[in-house]
Design a protein around this motif. Structure first.
Motif, short mmCIF file in Angstrom:
data_model
loop_
_atom_site.label_atom_id
_atom_site.label_comp_id
_atom_site.label_asym_id
_atom_site.label_seq_id
_atom_site.Cartn_x
_atom_site.Cartn_y
_atom_site.Cartn_z
N VAL A 1 0.85 -1.21 0.00
CA VAL A 1 0.00 0.00 0.00
C VAL A 1 0.88 1.25 0.00
O VAL A 1 0.63 2.20 -0.74
N ALA A 2 1.92 1.27 0.82
CA ALA A 2 2.83 2.42 0.87
C ALA A 2 3.53 2.61 -0.48
O ALA A 2 3.68 3.75 -0.95
N GLY A 3 3.93 1.53 -1.11
CA GLY A 3 4.55 1.64 -2.44
C GLY A 3 3.58 2.20 -3.47
O GLY A 3 3.97 2.98 -4.33
N GLY A 4 2.32 1.83 -3.37
CA GLY A 4 1.31 2.38 -4.27
C GLY A 4 1.13 3.87 -4.08
O GLY A 4 0.98 4.63 -5.04
N PHE A 5 1.16 4.34 -2.84
CA PHE A 5 1.05 5.77 -2.57
C PHE A 5 2.25 6.54 -3.10
O PHE A 5 2.12 7.62 -3.65
N VAL A 6 3.43 5.98 -2.96
CA VAL A 6 4.64 6.64 -3.47
C VAL A 6 4.58 6.73 -5.00
O VAL A 6 4.88 7.77 -5.58
N TYR A 7 4.15 5.67 -5.64
CA TYR A 7 4.03 5.67 -7.10
C TYR A 7 2.98 6.67 -7.56
O TYR A 7 3.20 7.43 -8.50
N ALA A 8 1.84 6.72 -6.90
CA ALA A 8 0.78 7.65 -7.28
C ALA A 8 1.21 9.09 -7.07
O ALA A 8 0.89 9.97 -7.89
N ASN A 9 1.95 9.36 -6.03
CA ASN A 9 2.42 10.72 -5.78
C ASN A 9 3.41 11.16 -6.86
O ASN A 9 3.39 12.31 -7.31
#
Length: 85
Positions: A18-26
Motif C-alpha cells: 500500500v505504501a509503495g502504491g502511494f509513493v508511485y501515485a504521488n
C-alpha cells in the motif's frame, strides 16, 4: 506452523504494498502530460497549448541553459529526478 508464517508474511507485506502504491501515485501526480505532444512535462505552463496565456506572465531565464522558460519548474536545475522531457 506454516500457516502462521504465511499469515504474518501477508500482514507485514500488505502495508508495504500500500505504501509503495502511494509513493508511485504521488510521483505520477506531479507530472503533466501535454495533450498536443504527449510529452510528460513538469507543469501545464510548459505545454504549447497554453502558450497564449504564457505571454501575459514574465518568463523565467534558466541559469543552466540560458533559455527563456515559462516557469522555474521547467529548468533542469529545478526538476526532480524521474521527471523528464
Amino acid at each position: 506452523m506454516t500457516r502462521r508464517k504465511w499469515l504474518w508474511s501477508a500482514v507485514l507485506a500488505l502495508p508495504l504494498a500500500v505504501a509503495g502504491g502511494f509513493v508511485y501515485a504521488n510521483a505520477q501526480a506531479r507530472s503533466y502530460v501535454c495533450p498536443i505532444t504527449g510529452e510528460v512535462l513538469p507543469c501545464e505552463k510548459c505545454c504549447p497549448l497554453n502558450q497564449g496565456q504564457r505571454q501575459a506572465q514574465q518568463p523565467f531565464i534558466c541559469p543552466v541553459t540560458g533559455e527563456e522558460l515559462p516557469c522555474p519548474n521547467c529548468c533542469p536545475l529545478n526538476r526532480e529526478e524521474g521527471q523528464g522531457r
